[in-house]
Design a protein around this motif. Structure first.
Motif, PDB file in Angstrom:
ATOM      1  N   UNK A   1       0.832  -1.210   0.000  1.00 40.09           N
ATOM      2  CA  UNK A   1       0.000   0.000   0.000  1.00 40.09           C
ATOM      3  C   UNK A   1       0.868   1.262   0.000  1.00 40.09           C
ATOM      4  N   UNK A   2       2.030   1.193   0.669  1.00 37.55           N
ATOM      5  CA  UNK A   2       2.955   2.327   0.634  1.00 37.55           C
ATOM      6  C   UNK A   2       3.409   2.641  -0.783  1.00 37.55           C
ATOM      7  N   UNK A   3       3.732   1.608  -1.554  1.00 41.92           N
ATOM      8  CA  UNK A   3       4.159   1.818  -2.936  1.00 41.92           C
ATOM      9  C   UNK A   3       2.985   2.201  -3.841  1.00 41.92           C
ATOM     10  N   UNK A   4       1.784   1.706  -3.537  1.00 40.26           N
ATOM     11  CA  UNK A   4       0.588   2.118  -4.289  1.00 40.26           C
ATOM     12  C   UNK A   4       0.370   3.625  -4.121  1.00 40.26           C
ATOM     13  N   UNK A   5       0.522   4.102  -2.894  1.00 38.77           N
ATOM     14  CA  UNK A   5       0.328   5.532  -2.647  1.00 38.77           C
ATOM     15  C   UNK A   5       1.284   6.356  -3.513  1.00 38.77           C
ATOM     16  N   UNK A   6       2.532   5.929  -3.609  1.00 37.75           N
ATOM     17  CA  UNK A   6       3.495   6.641  -4.456  1.00 37.75           C
ATOM     18  C   UNK A   6       3.022   6.688  -5.905  1.00 37.75           C
ATOM     19  N   UNK A   7       2.584   5.538  -6.403  1.00 41.54           N
ATOM     20  CA  UNK A   7       2.135   5.478  -7.803  1.00 41.54           C
ATOM     21  C   UNK A   7       0.940   6.408  -8.033  1.00 41.54           C
ATOM     22  N   UNK A   8       0.051   6.489  -7.051  1.00 39.00           N
ATOM     23  CA  UNK A   8      -1.115   7.361  -7.190  1.00 39.00           C
ATOM     24  C   UNK A   8      -0.729   8.837  -7.103  1.00 39.00           C
ATOM     25  N   UNK A   9       0.183   9.171  -6.193  1.00 38.26           N
ATOM     26  CA  UNK A   9       0.563  10.571  -5.972  1.00 38.26           C
ATOM     27  C   UNK A   9       1.587  11.062  -6.996  1.00 38.26           C
ATOM     28  N   UNK A  10       2.635  10.270  -7.233  1.00 42.72           N
ATOM     29  CA  UNK A  10       3.745  10.711  -8.086  1.00 42.72           C
ATOM     30  C   UNK A  10       3.735  10.106  -9.492  1.00 42.72           C
ATOM     31  N   UNK A  11       3.130   8.940  -9.633  1.00 44.19           N
ATOM     32  CA  UNK A  11       3.209   8.218 -10.910  1.00 44.19           C
ATOM     33  C   UNK A  11       4.380   7.260 -10.952  1.00 44.19           C
ATOM     34  N   UNK A  12       5.125   7.169  -9.874  1.00 36.09           N
ATOM     35  CA  UNK A  12       6.284   6.284  -9.745  1.00 36.09           C
ATOM     36  C   UNK A  12       6.506   6.027  -8.261  1.00 36.09           C
ATOM     37  N   UNK A  13       7.367   5.057  -7.967  1.00 35.87           N
ATOM     38  CA  UNK A  13       7.713   4.759  -6.580  1.00 35.87           C
ATOM     39  C   UNK A  13       8.999   5.501  -6.230  1.00 35.87           C
ATOM     40  N   UNK A  14       9.005   6.131  -5.073  1.00 35.24           N
ATOM     41  CA  UNK A  14      10.181   6.852  -4.585  1.00 35.24           C
ATOM     42  C   UNK A  14      11.099   5.854  -3.882  1.00 35.24           C
ATOM     43  N   UNK A  15      12.332   5.747  -4.374  1.00 36.82           N
ATOM     44  CA  UNK A  15      13.346   4.894  -3.757  1.00 36.82           C
ATOM     45  C   UNK A  15      14.494   5.774  -3.287  1.00 36.82           C
ATOM     46  N   UNK A  16      15.168   5.338  -2.228  1.00 38.31           N
ATOM     47  CA  UNK A  16      16.266   6.175  -1.718  1.00 38.31           C
ATOM     48  C   UNK A  16      17.332   5.399  -0.955  1.00 38.31           C
ATOM     49  N   UNK A  17      17.129   4.142  -0.689  1.00 40.56           N
ATOM     50  CA  UNK A  17      18.134   3.346   0.027  1.00 40.56           C
ATOM     51  C   UNK A  17      19.050   2.684  -0.995  1.00 40.56           C
ATOM     52  N   UNK A  18      20.330   2.972  -0.907  1.00 41.52           N
ATOM     53  CA  UNK A  18      21.320   2.516  -1.884  1.00 41.52           C
ATOM     54  C   UNK A  18      22.408   1.723  -1.169  1.00 41.52           C
ATOM     55  N   UNK A  19      22.362   0.403  -1.316  1.00 39.52           N
ATOM     56  CA  UNK A  19      23.349  -0.482  -0.708  1.00 39.52           C
ATOM     57  C   UNK A  19      24.316  -0.920  -1.807  1.00 39.52           C
ATOM     58  N   UNK A  20      25.610  -0.934  -1.497  1.00 40.31           N
ATOM     59  CA  UNK A  20      26.588  -1.277  -2.528  1.00 40.31           C
ATOM     60  C   UNK A  20      27.828  -1.940  -1.932  1.00 40.31           C
ATOM     61  N   UNK A  21      28.547  -2.624  -2.820  1.00 42.30           N
ATOM     62  CA  UNK A  21      29.857  -3.195  -2.496  1.00 42.30           C
ATOM     63  C   UNK A  21      30.787  -2.781  -3.626  1.00 42.30           C
ATOM     64  N   UNK A  22      31.824  -2.028  -3.294  1.00 40.94           N
ATOM     65  CA  UNK A  22      32.727  -1.522  -4.327  1.00 40.94           C
ATOM     66  C   UNK A  22      31.958  -0.624  -5.280  1.00 40.94           C
ATOM     67  N   UNK A  23      31.950  -1.012  -6.558  1.00 39.05           N
ATOM     68  CA  UNK A  23      31.208  -0.228  -7.550  1.00 39.05           C
ATOM     69  C   UNK A  23      29.874  -0.874  -7.905  1.00 39.05           C
ATOM     70  N   UNK A  24      29.559  -2.037  -7.302  1.00 39.48           N
ATOM     71  CA  UNK A  24      28.285  -2.708  -7.569  1.00 39.48           C
ATOM     72  C   UNK A  24      27.210  -2.178  -6.622  1.00 39.48           C
ATOM     73  N   UNK A  25      26.156  -1.613  -7.180  1.00 39.66           N
ATOM     74  CA  UNK A  25      25.050  -1.075  -6.384  1.00 39.66           C
ATOM     75  C   UNK A  25      23.809  -1.947  -6.570  1.00 39.66           C
TER      76      UNK A  25
END
Length: 155
Positions: A101-125
């Protein structure tokens, strides 16, 4: 077992607050290093997991909204039918519903899902994700683990 829907609501609220903070704080693709393996990076996902169907032309927005709402309703019915002994299963379903439902709300409000957590090792994200995605994954993992704990149903 619908009493666990408070967890869905909690996931939803934390997810929406975190996304609002990130949208107001970061510009698209702006990165803030947090740890040697973790950044905050604002991204928009018009697709599903791992940006599946992201370039499909727009129809996927409504497809994913309808799909997530239907799945959430099915999971709520499933949860309602659980016995009081099925706490882990109920918690798992509540986490998945809250994230969906959290991601549904994004799609309804923005037209896309807002992502912001970026986990990586070296240059692989790993693909960027959010609190809702995390709740869905944790719920799915708990559900799978719980299924191994329970004896097989004989029919």
């Amino acid at each position: 077992m619908l009493k666990y829907l408070w967890l869905s609501l909690t996931v939803f609220i934390i997810d929406q607050i975190s996304k609002t903070v990130m949208v107001n704080w970061l510009s698209l693709y702006e990165t803030v290093p947090v740890m040697p393996f973790f950044n905050l990076t604002l991204a928009h996902n018009t697709g599903a997991a791992f940006s599946f169907l992201a370039g499909a032309g727009g129809w996927q927005r409504w497809f994913f909204v309808v799909l997530a709402v239907l799945v959430s309703l099915v999971l709520a019915v499933w949860m309602r039918r659980l016995s009081s002994a099925d706490k882990v299963e109920a918690i798992s379903l509540a986490l998945i519903i809250g994230g969906a439902i959290g991601n549904v709300m994004d799609r309804l409000v923005y037209g896309y899902v807002v992502d912001f957590l970026d986990v990586y090792v070296g240059t692989y994200h790993w693909p960027a994700f959010n609190i809702a995605d995390s709740a869905i994954c944790i719920g799915a993992i708990l559900l799978i683990m719980d299924s191994f704990r329970k004896p097989a149903v004989k029919r």
